[in-house]
Design a protein around this motif. Structure first.
Motif, short mmCIF file in Angstrom:
data_model
loop_
_atom_site.label_atom_id
_atom_site.label_comp_id
_atom_site.label_asym_id
_atom_site.label_seq_id
_atom_site.Cartn_x
_atom_site.Cartn_y
_atom_site.Cartn_z
N LEU A 1 0.83 -1.21 0.00
CA LEU A 1 0.00 0.00 0.00
C LEU A 1 0.86 1.25 0.00
O LEU A 1 0.53 2.25 -0.66
CB LEU A 1 -0.92 0.00 1.22
N ARG A 2 1.98 1.23 0.73
CA ARG A 2 2.88 2.40 0.75
C ARG A 2 3.45 2.69 -0.63
O ARG A 2 3.70 3.84 -0.98
CB ARG A 2 4.03 2.17 1.73
N GLU B 1 -0.27 -8.55 -0.70
CA GLU B 1 0.75 -8.98 -1.65
C GLU B 1 0.15 -9.63 -2.89
O GLU B 1 0.82 -9.80 -3.90
CB GLU B 1 1.74 -9.93 -0.98
N SER B 2 -1.12 -10.01 -2.81
CA SER B 2 -1.82 -10.58 -3.95
C SER B 2 -2.51 -9.46 -4.70
O SER B 2 -3.41 -8.79 -4.15
CB SER B 2 -2.86 -11.62 -3.48
N SER B 3 -2.12 -9.23 -5.94
CA SER B 3 -2.63 -8.07 -6.70
C SER B 3 -4.14 -8.09 -6.85
O SER B 3 -4.81 -7.08 -6.66
CB SER B 3 -1.97 -8.02 -8.08
N LEU C 1 0.11 -3.04 -9.04
CA LEU C 1 1.27 -3.68 -9.63
C LEU C 1 1.60 -4.96 -8.87
O LEU C 1 1.13 -5.18 -7.74
CB LEU C 1 2.46 -2.72 -9.61
N ASP C 2 2.40 -5.80 -9.45
CA ASP C 2 2.78 -7.07 -8.84
C ASP C 2 3.85 -6.80 -7.77
O ASP C 2 5.03 -6.64 -8.09
CB ASP C 2 3.32 -8.02 -9.91
N TYR C 3 3.42 -6.76 -6.52
CA TYR C 3 4.35 -6.44 -5.43
C TYR C 3 5.44 -7.50 -5.29
O TYR C 3 6.62 -7.18 -5.06
CB TYR C 3 3.60 -6.31 -4.11
N ARG C 4 5.07 -8.75 -5.44
CA ARG C 4 6.06 -9.81 -5.29
C ARG C 4 7.14 -9.71 -6.35
O ARG C 4 8.32 -9.95 -6.08
CB ARG C 4 5.36 -11.17 -5.33
N ALA C 5 6.74 -9.36 -7.56
CA ALA C 5 7.73 -9.18 -8.64
C ALA C 5 8.63 -7.99 -8.33
O ALA C 5 9.85 -8.04 -8.58
CB ALA C 5 7.02 -8.99 -9.97
#
Length: 367
Positions: A146-147, A308-310, A328-332
């Protein structure tokens, strides 16, 4: 434990040589002997200008400088368990659009209910999200996605500071739920939370935050302090009892909002029960989790890593009022930043000397 140690100092803070020499001087002789070298981190500028200082450091201490890592702009690394002060100190509070004609303090906003419910999204274009910094806040990295989100204006709010108006309030996890609930009350959050809900705001409780939203929290074994019970905020029909055996598991499932897939982990001693749980927030592989309130304004779950899940984040942001949510894909992003740091370490540190010092075999990557 007798193992080699590298002292790493952040030159961007200033006083890097005093930091390294002073730290070394404060160690015992046996501890000093374990220090095998230094690394300078977050350097900006011309390395040639720094070289005389590096030469002096090696001569003065007899320890080698193993490399100088550059300042990597925009690098995101998840923090340790303690919340870095920089994340909530001196940050601007979420401000409403001038078109709203109201102030940014939630205490003032609640006196103008006709404007509160829809002002912030429509006026400023970003979703305003706030999280109170509890004394024993845990798993604060839940909020990193979120940040970093371009459509969100996110603020950690220290207890005792003015509570800014927001579209979404999130009560985070806690290592001492009853104590943090008491601190939240003493800081004056209970009434603003109720006003926030009364005039259309949304509220999420994660793990300890879920427990605070219920009728009561019981700690008969004194796991988090003195044994006893506390009255919850009473916003959900559930009660929680802390048990000796902590639940630890990776989980995946589906949000009851839009059927979005989600995954994360649970880590909690509390077991919750009550009528509210008949309307779960998430359907996990092992069963239902959490609750969505009957009016649809409160979402509560034990699931960490929720954002973390888009797809799950998009669903939650739309529920909170952001109609065109694009996550956006945070994990990526996290993986890319780790690779970026690893590339810098390989380029700027003496990896051959590091392998020798730590008796590591030659490593190679097939990319």
């Amino acid at each position: 434990m007798d193992c080699p140690v590298i002292l790493i100092a952040d030159i961007d803070r200033g006083g890097v040589f005093a930091h390294l020499v002073g730290t070394l001087a404060l160690l015992s002789e046996s501890e000093q002997a374990r220090v095998v070298g230094f690394v300078i981190n977050r350097f900006r500028g011309d390395l040639a200008l720094l070289q005389p200082g590096l030469d002096w450091l090696e001569q003065h201490t007899g320890k080698p400088v193993l490399g100088v890592l550059p300042y990597l702009h925009g690098l995101h690394l998840e923090a340790e368990d303690a919340l870095p002060v920089a994340l909530f100190a001196h940050q601007p509070s979420p401000q409403p659009s001038p078109a709203c004609g109201i102030t940014s303090d939630l205490a003032d906003v609640v006196d103008q209910p006709s404007r509160m419910a829809s002002c912030f999204i429509r006026g400023g274009g970003k979703l305003r999200v706030i999280v109170p910094v509890l004394p024993h806040i845990s798993n604060h990295t839940d909020f990193d996605p979120l940040r970093l989100h371009p459509q969100i204006e996110f603020s950690f709010v220290a207890l005792g500071e003015a509570i800014p108006a927001a579209d979404l309030i999130i009560l985070p996890g806690s290592k001492a739920v009853r104590g943090d609930l008491d601190s939240l009350r003493k800081a004056g959050w209970e009434a603003p939370i109720r006003h926030h809900l009364r005039y259309g705001g949304k509220l999420i409780g994660i793990c300890g935050g879920l427990q605070m939203l219920g009728r009561s929290i019981h700690d008969p074994l004194g796991l988090e302090g003195e044994a006893g019970s506390s009255i919850g905020l009473g916003l959900l029909e559930l009660s929680t009892t802390l048990q000796a055996e902590k639940q630890l598991r990776n989980v995946r499932g589906t949000l009851m909002l839009e059927g979005a897939p989600v995954s994360g982990y649970e880590i909690h001693a509390g077991v919750s029960a009550g009528h509210a749980l008949q309307h779960p927030a998430v359907q996990l592989e092992h069963g239902a989790d959490g609750t969505i309130s009957s009016d649809g304004q409160i979402f509560a779950t034990y699931l960490h890593g929720l954002f973390e899940s888009s797809a799950a984040t998009d669903a939650l942001l739309r529920w909170a009022g952001l109609r065109e949510a694009t996550t956006l894909d945070y994990r990526a992003r996290r993986e890319a930043d780790l690779e970026r740091l690893a590339d810098a370490v390989e380029q700027y540190l003496d990896t051959a000397q590091l392998r020798e010092l730590f008796t590591l075999e030659e490593m190679s990557c097939a990319n």
